[in-house]
Design a protein around this motif. Sequence first.
Motif, PDB file in Angstrom:
ATOM      1  N   THR A   1       2.092  -3.053  -0.451  1.00 46.69           N
ATOM      2  CA  THR A   1       3.085  -3.794   0.320  1.00 46.69           C
ATOM      3  C   THR A   1       3.326  -3.180   1.697  1.00 46.69           C
ATOM      4  O   THR A   1       3.704  -3.897   2.626  1.00 46.69           O
ATOM      5  CB  THR A   1       4.411  -3.859  -0.453  1.00 46.69           C
ATOM      6  OG1 THR A   1       4.781  -2.532  -0.850  1.00 46.69           O
ATOM      7  CG2 THR A   1       4.274  -4.737  -1.686  1.00 46.69           C
ATOM      8  N   TYR A   2       3.113  -1.874   1.838  1.00 45.07           N
ATOM      9  CA  TYR A   2       3.347  -1.208   3.117  1.00 45.07           C
ATOM     10  C   TYR A   2       2.167  -0.305   3.446  1.00 45.07           C
ATOM     11  O   TYR A   2       1.495   0.226   2.556  1.00 45.07           O
ATOM     12  CB  TYR A   2       4.640  -0.384   3.083  1.00 45.07           C
ATOM     13  CG  TYR A   2       5.874  -1.217   2.881  1.00 45.07           C
ATOM     14  CD1 TYR A   2       6.451  -1.909   3.944  1.00 45.07           C
ATOM     15  CD2 TYR A   2       6.446  -1.340   1.617  1.00 45.07           C
ATOM     16  CE1 TYR A   2       7.587  -2.701   3.761  1.00 45.07           C
ATOM     17  CE2 TYR A   2       7.573  -2.128   1.415  1.00 45.07           C
ATOM     18  CZ  TYR A   2       8.130  -2.814   2.493  1.00 45.07           C
ATOM     19  OH  TYR A   2       9.237  -3.596   2.303  1.00 45.07           O
ATOM     20  N   ASN A   3       1.941  -0.144   4.764  1.00 44.16           N
ATOM     21  CA  ASN A   3       0.803   0.630   5.236  1.00 44.16           C
ATOM     22  C   ASN A   3       1.233   1.548   6.370  1.00 44.16           C
ATOM     23  O   ASN A   3       2.000   1.145   7.255  1.00 44.16           O
ATOM     24  CB  ASN A   3      -0.314  -0.303   5.722  1.00 44.16           C
ATOM     25  CG  ASN A   3      -1.435   0.446   6.434  1.00 44.16           C
ATOM     26  OD1 ASN A   3      -1.406   0.625   7.651  1.00 44.16           O
ATOM     27  ND2 ASN A   3      -2.421   0.876   5.673  1.00 44.16           N
ATOM     28  N   LEU A   4       0.746   2.783   6.329  1.00 44.07           N
ATOM     29  CA  LEU A   4       0.936   3.731   7.419  1.00 44.07           C
ATOM     30  C   LEU A   4      -0.451   4.196   7.858  1.00 44.07           C
ATOM     31  O   LEU A   4      -1.201   4.767   7.068  1.00 44.07           O
ATOM     32  CB  LEU A   4       1.776   4.928   6.979  1.00 44.07           C
ATOM     33  CG  LEU A   4       2.058   5.982   8.065  1.00 44.07           C
ATOM     34  CD1 LEU A   4       2.987   5.406   9.143  1.00 44.07           C
ATOM     35  CD2 LEU A   4       2.666   7.243   7.451  1.00 44.07           C
ATOM     36  N   SER A   5      -0.798   3.922   9.109  1.00 42.25           N
ATOM     37  CA  SER A   5      -2.132   4.275   9.592  1.00 42.25           C
ATOM     38  C   SER A   5      -2.021   4.960  10.943  1.00 42.25           C
ATOM     39  O   SER A   5      -1.023   4.812  11.658  1.00 42.25           O
ATOM     40  CB  SER A   5      -3.014   3.022   9.719  1.00 42.25           C
ATOM     41  OG  SER A   5      -2.454   2.110  10.653  1.00 42.25           O
ATOM     42  N   GLY A   6      -3.054   5.701  11.286  1.00 41.68           N
ATOM     43  CA  GLY A   6      -3.044   6.369  12.584  1.00 41.68           C
ATOM     44  C   GLY A   6      -4.212   7.312  12.743  1.00 41.68           C
ATOM     45  O   GLY A   6      -5.113   7.388  11.894  1.00 41.68           O
ATOM     46  N   ASN A   7      -4.194   8.050  13.840  1.00 41.22           N
ATOM     47  CA  ASN A   7      -5.271   8.995  14.111  1.00 41.22           C
ATOM     48  C   ASN A   7      -4.779  10.060  15.098  1.00 41.22           C
ATOM     49  O   ASN A   7      -3.814   9.865  15.842  1.00 41.22           O
ATOM     50  CB  ASN A   7      -6.492   8.276  14.700  1.00 41.22           C
ATOM     51  CG  ASN A   7      -6.206   7.672  16.063  1.00 41.22           C
ATOM     52  OD1 ASN A   7      -5.665   6.585  16.160  1.00 41.22           O
ATOM     53  ND2 ASN A   7      -6.539   8.378  17.130  1.00 41.22           N
ATOM     54  N   PHE A   8      -5.483  11.176  15.083  1.00 39.99           N
ATOM     55  CA  PHE A   8      -5.288  12.227  16.082  1.00 39.99           C
ATOM     56  C   PHE A   8      -6.674  12.675  16.514  1.00 39.99           C
ATOM     57  O   PHE A   8      -7.453  13.186  15.705  1.00 39.99           O
ATOM     58  CB  PHE A   8      -4.500  13.406  15.518  1.00 39.99           C
ATOM     59  CG  PHE A   8      -4.255  14.497  16.532  1.00 39.99           C
ATOM     60  CD1 PHE A   8      -3.168  14.428  17.395  1.00 39.99           C
ATOM     61  CD2 PHE A   8      -5.133  15.574  16.656  1.00 39.99           C
ATOM     62  CE1 PHE A   8      -2.943  15.423  18.340  1.00 39.99           C
ATOM     63  CE2 PHE A   8      -4.924  16.562  17.601  1.00 39.99           C
ATOM     64  CZ  PHE A   8      -3.820  16.489  18.444  1.00 39.99           C
ATOM     65  N   GLU A   9      -7.009  12.441  17.798  1.00 36.92           N
ATOM     66  CA  GLU A   9      -8.346  12.743  18.319  1.00 36.92           C
ATOM     67  C   GLU A   9      -8.248  13.777  19.431  1.00 36.92           C
ATOM     68  O   GLU A   9      -7.361  13.705  20.286  1.00 36.92           O
ATOM     69  CB  GLU A   9      -8.991  11.454  18.853  1.00 36.92           C
ATOM     70  CG  GLU A   9      -9.077  10.341  17.815  1.00 36.92           C
ATOM     71  CD  GLU A   9      -9.565   9.028  18.406  1.00 36.92           C
ATOM     72  OE1 GLU A   9      -9.837   8.987  19.630  1.00 36.92           O
ATOM     73  OE2 GLU A   9      -9.660   8.035  17.658  1.00 36.92           O
TER      74      GLU A   9
END
Length: 805
Positions: A441-449
């Motif tokens: 039902t919920y999503n947490l996404s991201g990145n560190f480059e």
Amino acid sequence: MKKCYFFCFLLFSTLMYSQKKSLQTKFITEKISLDGKLDEAIWQSVPVATDFVMFQPDNGKVIPENKRTEVRVLYDNEAIYIGALMYDDEPNKILRELNKRDDFGAADFFGVFVNGYNDGQQNFEFFVNAADGQADCLATDSNGEDYSWDAVWDSKAVITSFGWVVEMRIPYSALRFSSESKQTWGVNFFREIRRDRQKYSWNLIDNKIGTFTQQNGTVDGIENIKTPTRLFFLPYASFYTYANADQKTYGELKGGLDIKYGINDAFTLDAMLIPDFGQTKYDDRILNLSPFEQQFNENRAFFTEGTDLFSKGNLFYSRRIGGPPSYSPETKTNEEIVENPTTVDLYNATKISGRTKGGLGIGYLNAVTQKTYATIKDTISKETRRVLVQPLTNYNVLVFDQRFHKNSSASLINTNVTRDGSFRDGNVTALVWDLNTAKNTYNLSGNFEYSYVNDIESKKDGINTTLNFAETSGKYRYNFGGNLVTKDFDNNDLGIIFETNYYSFNGFTSYRILNPTKLFNSFNTNVNGYAQFQKETGKVQDDQINWNVNTTTKKNHYIGFGLEYRPVETYNYYEPRTEGRYSIDPTRFGSWFSISTNYNNKFAFDFNPSFAVLNETKRTTFSFYLSPRYRFNDHLALNYEFNFFRQNNNKGFVDSSSKNDALAPNTIIYANRNVVNYTNNINGKYSLNSKMNFNLSARYYWSYTENKDFYKLEDNGRLTAYDSYTDNKDQNLITWNLDLSYNWWFAPGSQLTLLYRSNAAKYDNLITKDFGNNYTSVLNNEDLSHVISISVKYFIDYNQIKNVF
């Protein structure tokens, strides 16, 4: 009594749709003949997967009895076998258009989705249509369906008096799974009845949940399989005949070898020795007025097939490998460049990819390109010299991707480019995450480059990081997030990035119907906003608010429209092409409309007009796209595309002077200009059968920019008249490309291709507003070239030839 019946029905439906279905399979020793008959007795000895339910448009509705679907699964030590009966009360109405591989066309199709790890994260999907054509792809929730992936497998489809039948043999070499003695695979079966545009699946795919791959059923009973050695060779030979406008003709013979080796049941090595990309689709070149390079699609099979791991974090732009040289040759007085290669040749390329039982995916890609030289000639002495424009270069990508909870992942990615000698090297490392709650039902996404560049005279490093939160289920959905890119972040050695030195915020909310209404089969509306700020000054670089509506009518016509608004002036730090300088872009209001009629009809069309009005005198933008298509019969179809785009009184960069210019030091010059683009495409196909196709692709492109007035860019970002500038900075580009090919899949994985190609380009600053004359001039251009090539690739399975030796 009625209330009790209604309650029982709801309870039955809930139990039916909330539980994953399971199908038992059986090991066989007898041979299965792929003839579309299912007449071997062994097919009747295993349970049947049936009771399909609708995926689209009426999600959850049970398939009618007169269109029921029955599927059985068998296996041996080499492959799994799928037998499917698709009942249809009107078999004469089954659509069965012939088409090339991976193109469904207007035809019914049946598919099987396989997840050997049953981890809910990736499907290997195999389709057969009613015309006996094949398609296959890799599917993930994050990247969707990737049809550039091709496997080698067998199938047969036959139309019958009760519907149609499919038999499939999918070798283990086309799948990935662990080495356990007892296997449980995630599996789903899929069917589309094309004339009704209705899609069904065996295990319900609930559209309230924002995931596709996690809604498989299972196949049980696969035990103690002794998989054969996965070693395959793909030798190829090509012959090219070239001719240019001077009628100089010469031939070239090429050959090479691709190798695919299964290190184990989960990991595969792919190696490309002496590659040949001569038959790769041409690039759609445009007149690029932006401060950024044009990004091209990847059409080379090695860099598109099975590269889902390498796409993590969006760090890998494969066109860097074998693309244009990194350096431009410098000339001295009385010198000219007589030869400057546009691409760099590869020595070889290798990739290893796979996933462990614990869900750890590992991807490794390496490629080495040759030294490349330009030739410079002294116009007085006539002597020539060679200048190195691309040193020996090694490209490397390494990915570790850990999946967990069947719906989440975290990845560590590194890209590295090392150039021989005193040339620039680049390295980028990234952590990427995609986290979902247990019920999706919920999503947490991201990145560190983090990027590090070691140039000839300097070193620099930078950061690019994003974070997004989203609700991903139900009728109402939303997401919001932000992005920060520092000034010196640079991944352009093996990736591509356009804008840096900013931070941004984005938000999105949407509403959709989950089942058809009286008017629509599907309906979706969304509002999204975006704001970007220059990192040091905080000035607004971009801001926009969009409202969009997308619908499908009861007759399966698509209709959509939208509004977009830029409410405040923005500061453009990229267009001036000078660090620290900016120009100001005005507020803007625009709209678009789109209609796409049902492709099931013999005649269909797409129409998409748009316009925008900017807050400057007579500054407007408008475009329209029109694409009629006609299917003459199941063999022959044509599609024409016309795209027109015009900008009136556009303001943009045309020139600048250095600080040493005595008359106008550090001057940036803009033009008030009209920009016009015409693009004409014709695509056609004639299919003799599901294995033999003629394909036509032609593109005529004409674009020009006509400058009317010139301006000086002031330090405050405003433009003032600059009448003393008189250089001709008009631009005119005309390109022509034609591909006519014959493709014959004469054996599984083996292909013969005959290709005729012609192309030409004409670029100058003289504009002739005569459509016909421009078309004739590019065809009579001295750069017009013709190529005729024939290429044969033959798939060899080690297990079939080992006894010969």
